[in-house]
Enzyme design. Sequence first.
Site, PDB file in Angstrom:
ATOM      1  N   HIS A 139       0.859  -1.182   0.000  1.00 27.14           N
ATOM      2  CA  HIS A 139       0.000   0.000   0.000  1.00 27.14           C
ATOM      3  C   HIS A 139       0.897   1.234   0.000  1.00 27.14           C
ATOM      4  O   HIS A 139       2.026   1.202   0.490  1.00 27.14           O
ATOM      5  CB  HIS A 139      -0.878  -0.039   1.253  1.00 27.14           C
ATOM      6  CG  HIS A 139      -1.939   1.007   1.326  1.00 27.14           C
ATOM      7  ND1 HIS A 139      -1.686   2.308   1.689  1.00 27.14           N
ATOM      8  CD2 HIS A 139      -3.276   0.936   1.101  1.00 27.14           C
ATOM      9  CE1 HIS A 139      -2.816   3.000   1.686  1.00 27.14           C
ATOM     10  NE2 HIS A 139      -3.795   2.188   1.333  1.00 27.14           N
ATOM     11  N   ASP A 216       3.420  -4.408   8.084  1.00 22.37           N
ATOM     12  CA  ASP A 216       2.184  -3.630   7.978  1.00 22.37           C
ATOM     13  C   ASP A 216       1.004  -4.576   8.151  1.00 22.37           C
ATOM     14  O   ASP A 216       0.671  -5.351   7.257  1.00 22.37           O
ATOM     15  CB  ASP A 216       2.129  -2.933   6.616  1.00 22.37           C
ATOM     16  CG  ASP A 216       0.841  -2.138   6.410  1.00 22.37           C
ATOM     17  OD1 ASP A 216       0.019  -2.075   7.350  1.00 22.37           O
ATOM     18  OD2 ASP A 216       0.657  -1.593   5.307  1.00 22.37           O
ATOM     19  N   GLN A 219      -4.249  -5.003   7.044  1.00 23.32           N
ATOM     20  CA  GLN A 219      -5.204  -6.019   6.618  1.00 23.32           C
ATOM     21  C   GLN A 219      -5.009  -7.318   7.404  1.00 23.32           C
ATOM     22  O   GLN A 219      -5.971  -7.972   7.812  1.00 23.32           O
ATOM     23  CB  GLN A 219      -5.046  -6.303   5.119  1.00 23.32           C
ATOM     24  CG  GLN A 219      -5.220  -5.111   4.208  1.00 23.32           C
ATOM     25  CD  GLN A 219      -6.659  -4.631   4.118  1.00 23.32           C
ATOM     26  OE1 GLN A 219      -7.599  -5.376   4.368  1.00 23.32           O
ATOM     27  NE2 GLN A 219      -6.835  -3.373   3.744  1.00 23.32           N
ATOM     28  N   LYS A 242     -10.177  -0.518  10.449  1.00 22.23           N
ATOM     29  CA  LYS A 242     -10.381  -1.811   9.792  1.00 22.23           C
ATOM     30  C   LYS A 242     -10.666  -2.922  10.820  1.00 22.23           C
ATOM     31  O   LYS A 242     -11.139  -3.998  10.460  1.00 22.23           O
ATOM     32  CB  LYS A 242      -9.166  -2.188   8.951  1.00 22.23           C
ATOM     33  CG  LYS A 242      -8.827  -1.193   7.839  1.00 22.23           C
ATOM     34  CD  LYS A 242      -7.649  -1.655   7.031  1.00 22.23           C
ATOM     35  CE  LYS A 242      -7.019  -0.545   6.207  1.00 22.23           C
ATOM     36  NZ  LYS A 242      -7.911   0.045   5.213  1.00 22.23           N
ATOM     37  N   CYS A 380      -4.721   2.487  -3.708  1.00 20.07           N
ATOM     38  CA  CYS A 380      -3.476   3.016  -3.130  1.00 20.07           C
ATOM     39  C   CYS A 380      -2.331   2.025  -3.296  1.00 20.07           C
ATOM     40  O   CYS A 380      -1.542   1.794  -2.373  1.00 20.07           O
ATOM     41  CB  CYS A 380      -3.663   3.379  -1.658  1.00 20.07           C
ATOM     42  SG  CYS A 380      -4.753   4.773  -1.382  1.00 20.07           S
TER      43      CYS A 380
END
Length: 422
Positions: A139, A216, A219, A242, A380
């Site tokens: 991302h 990261d 998600q 999220k 993105c």
Amino acid sequence: MSNSASLNKVLAISPATLSFDVLAEREKFPILSRKIYNKPLVYLDNGASAQKPKEVLDSIMSAYAETYSNVHRGAHFLSSESTVAFEKARESARRFVNAKKVEEIIFTKGATEAINLVASSLGAEIAAGDEIVISEMEHHSNIVPWHFLRERKGAKLVWAPIDEDGSFNLAAFAKLLTKNTKIVAITHMSNVLGTITPVAEIVRLAHEAGAKVLIDGSQGAVHEIVDVQALDCDFYVCTGHKLYGPSGIGFLYGKYDLLAQMQPYQGGGEMIADVYQDRITYAEPPHRFEAGTPPIVEAIGLGVALDYMMALDRAAVAAHESSLLAHVTEEMDKLQGVRIFGRAPGKGALVTFEIAGAHAHDVSTILDRAGIAVRAGTHCAQPLMTRLGLTASARASFALYNTHEEAEIFIQGIRRVKELFA
């Protein structure tokens, strides 16, 4: 295969699926009862931002209406009460990723700020020629901060490749690591392909090369159980919106010894120990990295959201989400002119796709008129779009509250788009 037979097939993926009552969970999310254009809302844009259960919404209202005050610095009742609730949320975040100590959890306004914090603070150590390894499927939030170090410090970005099915190429990654590699920053789960990366192996190989590792989890933390001690990553990033929590809040996990050596990202109140005319001394982590009044109420709401998730049978939730993905993938594969991007084994519960002859924005608009919310654009992730030869795509991403009935409504919507653009 009939729809009922197909449904039975995907439900057979795991017995744990049957222990998760999706209809009971849906009742906890007020927005899911809405109608859009007089159609029941089918919310499939969870990869961008998930909806919030009532207990999270109630906690936010209660914090503002009953206990609100600034934290840490007040010597009165409300300040003490707010501080306790704020720090309780930090403990929830610690448990959520299994950090060793609560001081390893830094509240940020989201994943983007968390990554920028690490890039800025570690950036002080970066010199010209140092290498930062990222992957082709990152991302922008895990690309642009490292570009800053390329522009400002002369660092070199090294791109780890993916295979044709979207899998992370671990062997190719290993060959990229050199004595010049200082930082490895890799997604846990691709927001476009759904690929779950082999995080533990990535960390092991990077550490053998002497590099620090940021994962990261924007998600991945939604769909995977995270144990930062087992992974041994140096940093792990989560974002609240999220994770069924508020927007404007997230957190960074960092190994304490590293955090204690790092320079502050921002200056101001709270992050300081002493201030004189000729010198300053910094607070210990985590407060060193939390300058100014923090997002107090948002953090409290995030803590409630994390507690909500941890109270669920996460394995059963994962099985339910996987059954939705299998159901939708099977039905989409039957449709000519529909192409799915990302076929990595064990991928997360999202499907990014294109329909021949239809622009992604048209697909999204037509589905929207049927009450179906999906994402359209570059997500993105422009380097990945370039790698896939795309200018845009559509994405349906699933959450614990989505149902097989909604999956069928989505498939019917795809068929309608095909009819209109045939």
